[in-house]
Scaffold this motif. Structure first.
Motif, PDB file in Angstrom:
ATOM      1  N   MET A   1       0.834  -1.201   0.000  1.00 27.04           N
ATOM      2  CA  MET A   1       0.000   0.000   0.000  1.00 27.04           C
ATOM      3  C   MET A   1       0.882   1.271   0.000  1.00 27.04           C
ATOM      4  SD  MET A   1      -3.028   1.206  -0.057  1.00 27.04           S
ATOM      5  CE  MET A   1      -3.962   2.689   0.329  1.00 27.04           C
ATOM      6  N   ILE A   2       1.872   1.278   0.873  1.00 28.57           N
ATOM      7  CA  ILE A   2       2.759   2.433   0.952  1.00 28.57           C
ATOM      8  C   ILE A   2       3.532   2.601  -0.356  1.00 28.57           C
ATOM      9  CG2 ILE A   2       4.761   3.410   2.127  1.00 28.57           C
ATOM     10  CD1 ILE A   2       3.793   2.111   4.680  1.00 28.57           C
TER      11      ILE A   2
ATOM     12  N   THR B   1       2.540   1.691  -3.331  1.00 31.30           N
ATOM     13  CA  THR B   1       1.607   2.198  -4.343  1.00 31.30           C
ATOM     14  C   THR B   1       1.384   3.692  -4.187  1.00 31.30           C
ATOM     15  OG1 THR B   1       0.489   0.048  -4.400  1.00 31.30           O
ATOM     16  CG2 THR B   1      -0.697   1.944  -5.317  1.00 31.30           C
ATOM     17  N   LEU B   2       1.201   4.125  -2.937  1.00 28.90           N
ATOM     18  CA  LEU B   2       1.010   5.553  -2.686  1.00 28.90           C
ATOM     19  C   LEU B   2       2.258   6.356  -3.075  1.00 28.90           C
ATOM     20  CD1 LEU B   2      -0.872   5.487   0.742  1.00 28.90           C
ATOM     21  CD2 LEU B   2      -1.826   6.037  -1.504  1.00 28.90           C
TER      22      LEU B   2
END
Length: 256
Positions: A1-2, A4-5
């Motif tokens: 997630m990190i 991707t962000l």
């Protein structure tokens, strides 16, 4: 997630920076008289018109002349000042360093207005020379800061050894100090050329008949936007990017 962000943030940042430039370049090929949507086709006529314009060609050569000469002068003066303040202990040397770096904190408009008043008082005619002086004033602090930060103890030791072997001071500076600082000196020079190449305010206020390319572009914009102005802007961007790439390949490239 990190992860991707992080990639999403990077994509947005690049889009924010380069999207206006991409639009500028795209509509410089517009097959029409207005650089607005819809895109009507691709043509090189605007680039041919720009490259065949004598005023633009003269302004381009003026910009190159001012950028290279003023950057070279700023580099020499900045290097000599940095060498003196780094190697010789003088009363108030900290104050001297602050005064040399101070123009970096002043608006180009203020610098240009001050120089304009000075030239009017001294009777110096506005020309490429006065614009070059203005660019030396704003680029000298940059050259000084980069060179001064790069000076270390290993260079001091080499300079001391050269003096012990009988080398005069001018040989120590030109044959020892300057070659050992070749990379930061090249970086300072290329950055100065880049800043001078597309600087407008100082060039606008301190020139009259012989103008630089940014001033000529401003004159073109007074009659409205056209694909020709986009073509000029694209060429300016191309030159700036080329300088940065050369700087990266020749100066900042990591060596094994």
């Amino acid at each position: 997630m990190i992860r991707t962000l992080s990639w999403a943030y990077l994509a947005v940042a690049y889009a924010f920076v380069f999207l206006p430039v991409a639009v500028l370049v795209a509509f410089s090929f517009q097959d029409g008289r207005l650089p607005v949507p819809p895109f009507k086709g691709v043509t090189l006529d605007w680039y041919a018109k720009v490259l065949g314009n004598d005023d633009l060609t003269a302004a381009l050569l003026n910009s190159l002349l001012v950028a290279v000469v003023s950057s070279l002068v700023a580099l020499i003066l900045g290097f000599l000042a940095a060498h003196a303040l780094a190697r010789v202990r003088l009363p108030g040397s900290a104050l001297m360093r602050g005064v040399l770096i101070a123009p970096m904190t002043v608006s180009y408009l203020i610098v240009a207005l001050g120089l304009l008043n000075l030239f009017n008082l001294t009777g110096l005619r506005l020309s490429l020379l006065t614009a070059g002086i203005g660019h030396v004033v704003v680029n000298l602090p940059l050259c000084f800061a980069i060179t001064y930060a790069a000076m270390g103890d290993h260079q001091r030791s080499a300079e001391r050894a050269a003096r012990d072997l009988g080398a005069p001071e001018w040989k120590v500076v030109t044959l020892i100090s300057a070659p050992m600082l070749a990379v930061p000196l090249a970086a300072a020079f290329f950055l100065s050329v880049t800043f001078s190449w597309d600087e407008f305010i100082i060039a606008f206020l301190l020139t009259r008949f012989d103008v630089t390319l940014p001033v000529e572009i401003w004159s073109m914009l007074k009659s409205g936007l056209s694909p020709a102005t986009n073509a000029v802007g694209s060429l300016v961007f191309l030159v700036s990017v080329t300088l940065v790439i050369l700087l990266e390949l020749t100066v900042f490239r990591k060596r094994p």
